[in-house]
Design an enzyme around this catalytic site. Structure first.
Site, mmCIF file in Angstrom:
data_model
loop_
_atom_site.group_PDB
_atom_site.id
_atom_site.type_symbol
_atom_site.label_atom_id
_atom_site.label_comp_id
_atom_site.label_asym_id
_atom_site.label_seq_id
_atom_site.Cartn_x
_atom_site.Cartn_y
_atom_site.Cartn_z
ATOM 1 N N ASP A 204 0.833 -1.210 0.000
ATOM 2 C CA ASP A 204 0.000 0.000 0.000
ATOM 3 C C ASP A 204 0.868 1.261 0.000
ATOM 4 O O ASP A 204 0.632 2.188 -0.780
ATOM 5 C CB ASP A 204 -0.913 -0.040 1.232
ATOM 6 C CG ASP A 204 -1.701 1.233 1.405
ATOM 7 O OD1 ASP A 204 -2.726 1.387 0.707
ATOM 8 O OD2 ASP A 204 -1.296 2.085 2.221
ATOM 9 N N LYS A 208 1.331 4.349 -3.013
ATOM 10 C CA LYS A 208 1.295 5.796 -2.764
ATOM 11 C C LYS A 208 2.626 6.446 -3.159
ATOM 12 O O LYS A 208 2.653 7.537 -3.743
ATOM 13 C CB LYS A 208 0.987 6.051 -1.296
ATOM 14 C CG LYS A 208 -0.407 5.540 -0.885
ATOM 15 C CD LYS A 208 -0.534 5.508 0.632
ATOM 16 C CE LYS A 208 -1.881 4.966 1.079
ATOM 17 N NZ LYS A 208 -1.903 4.676 2.534
#
Lengths: 430, 430
Positions: A204, A208
């Site tokens: 994750d 980003k």
């Protein structure tokens, strides 16, 4: 308000989707003033129509197939909160942009994998593609890079990009507990998913990071080049040793652009206690970026949750209503460079190395020899008599040097009978 | 780049103006890509044409009268870096907006005093008025409030808004030196003006606070309602006592909007060492804001200087080039509320009170009685045998209570023979 409403088709009514409905209801007047016109959800789609989400859905049409939202004449903008890099989210995103309608998404996985394609599709139709909610929840860091720091050549960014990991590390730090124990608590509290791999293995944060790097450096999103190591192997003793040495452990995403290419890495780091990121605790996110004129900027706030993420989604909608838009990744998609991945081993820095070894004569000599032969210069070495796994803990801080030397030292020790557990190392944030 | 250049008339070639010229030259290609067209200075005006500013002004027309920039057919946007709340800056701003041209300004004093009038003039002509560089240098906090947090009802903001004061307080903290001594050093280094009153008396921070409050709360800029107290009366012993109690001293601007009206205050505060603002040192600025959906956001970076301020000016120019604009204070000027000033005395909090008293029997009893009679509950009281001015230092931390009680206690002690110096108090940041 004078203007006609901006009419939203909302795909996904999970925590964030319900948050968007609640925000647009609670702050309707304020949002209309700031947007210059009301913003109204006219149609929605989600897996389960009947579930009680604690928000009023009356007056909102229902579509069983999210893709139908893109085709509705009464939908001006589609908000995609379905999630997942492919599947229904991507189908909807493509359909929306192909219809020439603005797309607002919180989907970091989709943007990291397909952002370039979607940016091209948006440009081809002259319609905006907005994804503030995809990175750092409610923190306007995408706007900060794309617009606020737009005049700068940016060369370096780093930050705390995953709230679940920061929550776990903060809790380990506060309570002296081990990873698995705190993870179980985080899952019970709803701060971590039942399948936590995306969070704790750094995937994750990697999504980003790839988006931020593209915005900052003018390069194509390159999630495939992110080296991601999560926090599974951080033990309570690492956090204690780090504290004794004047550091805290944080999972950082780090990206740099230079002559060697594009470097992108997610890895636990030692952060000096005097550094602002050492004071970022719980599920807060923070991003620091260095520009040639602006110097260092820091953006910090809640990294997830219904309220903060809804705040970012509606900020994008207000920008769409005001016409405050531009290329998705700051530059036209065709101007984004296809950067080569830089060799992380060439990076120079100090490192923390932790080994758990047998308590017998000659082990320290073996470690010291491996370090010497790999060209690693030792600044500090601490051996604790009692440690986990029945072994003895050895914590080393190296002098500044190339990272590949640290890797080479660990390679030399690989398979040694002296090691009770796999060694781990962490870069030290300068 | 395909587009026609955006042609700039630049008024003021001091540090920041020269920085803008340098940035537009150094990063010309990158700025053109992000703006969608080149940005070029075509005409400039400053007091002294001949001074060497270390930048290339060839090819830039000269105007002796800055106001002439607004009237030039070849100027699309005017950048005002003259400074001063009135005079030539205001004349130029009015002329620019009256001509229907976008105005970009770094002028916090002008915006704090005349922002409402200028916002109305800009709206009347449908042209943007941008002032990112007026607050917190290169930190995109105006964009963060106006756009990034636009979906939120904001109720509270606070921050370190003056780099000179933070530099002085940080240096006092690091070296244990007194205010006057560090101020002289800051002046020698160019970090403080020869006439430092605007900075050290909190006027400059008050200008910025009034602008942030307007953007955050949807109220008219109300600089006249800011209660400003600077750092002149902070002594080395205050910083030492604060440190012993677990705090650092920071000059904060604080604004709140609520049922009691608009509260705006610049005052030195005690900040807990665990708080992010306690770790903001040197001339860095930082602004925290609380929203109903987003929670707390923090923006931090260089608060002044040629590079950071030029970065903010050019970011505004890129937004103008892209058409990413809207009302100057987030809402149409006529929608901004004329808020009543809140009575600060009604605020509740803990406070630090420092007295320097004579070393004789009964003084502590007199102080304690004054506190009791004013309704102030004492949490901690420290008396040091040796202190400044030949007196004894008494430092008090109060329990939470109304601020007016602390003021009343100091009022009771006013004129007492026991006091060697005027007492001072500081709110403690919760």
């Amino acid at each position: 308000m004078s203007g006609e409403p901006l009419r939203i088709g909302l795909a996904g009514l999970g925590t964030v989707g319900a948050g968007v409905v609640r925000l647009l209801a609670d702050n309707a007047e304020l949002v209309a003033q700031r947007a210059g016109r009301p913003i109204r959800v006219v149609a929605a789609s989600a897996r389960d129509r009947t579930r009680d989400r604690g928000v009023d859905l009356s007056g909102i049409d229902w579509e069983d197939d999210a893709t139908a939202l893109a085709a509705r004449d009464d939908v001006d903008v589609v908000v995609e909160l379905v999630g997942g890099s492919d599947g229904p989210a991507l189908t909807l995103a493509r359909a929306t942009l192909a219809a020439g309608k603005p797309l607002v998404t919180a989907n970091k996985a989709m943007m990291a994998h397909h952002g370039l394609e979607l940016a091209r599709a948006a440009e081809a139709r002259g319609t905006p593609l907005m994804f503030e909610a995809a990175v750092a929840g409610g923190v306007p860091v995408i706007k900060g890079l794309r617009e606020g720091a737009a005049a700068n050549r940016l060369h370096h960014l780093f930050g705390i990009l995953n709230g679940t990991c920061n929550f776990i590390l903060s809790r380990m730090e506060a309570d002296g507990r081990d990873f698995a124990d705190v993870l179980a608590e985080a899952q019970a509290l709803g701060y971590a998913e039942a399948d936590p791999g995306f969070d704790i293995d750094g995937v994750d944060a990697g999504h980003k990071l790839a988006l931020l790097a593209s915005l900052a450096f003018g390069t194509r999103p390159a999630f495939g080049q992110v080296e991601a190591t999560g926090i599974r192997h951080v033990i309570a003793a690492d956090i204690a040793e780090a504290a004794a040495l004047g550091y805290r452990v944080r999972l950082l995403g780090v990206a740099e652009s230079g002559a060697q290419g594009l470097f992108q890495r997610v890895h636990p780091h030692l952060v000096p206690v005097g550094h602002p990121l050492a004071h970022v605790t719980g599920s807060t996110n923070a991003v620091a970026v260095d520009g040639d004129f602006v110097g260092r900027l820091l953006f910090q706030g809640a990294g997830a949750g219904a309220g903060p993420t809804a705040s970012a989604v509606v900020a994008d909608l207000i920008d769409v209503a005001r016409g405050r838009t531009g290329p998705a990744f700051a530059l036209p998609a065709d101007a984004l460079a296809a950067a080569e991945a830089a060799d992380g081993g060439e990076r120079r820095g100090r490192a923390y190395v932790r080994l758990i070894v047998q308590d017998r004569v000659g082990v320290l000599a073996e470690i010291a020899a491996a370090m010497r032969d790999a060209g690693v210069s030792i600044e500090t070495l601490v051996q604790r008599g009692v440690a986990a796994d029945g072994g003895v803990l050895v914590a080393i801080v190296t002098h500044e040097g190339p990272e590949r030397c640290v890797a080479a030292a660990l390679e030399r020790l690989h398979g040694s009978q002296s090691l009770v557990a796999t060694p781990m190392w962490m870069p030290i944030l300068a």
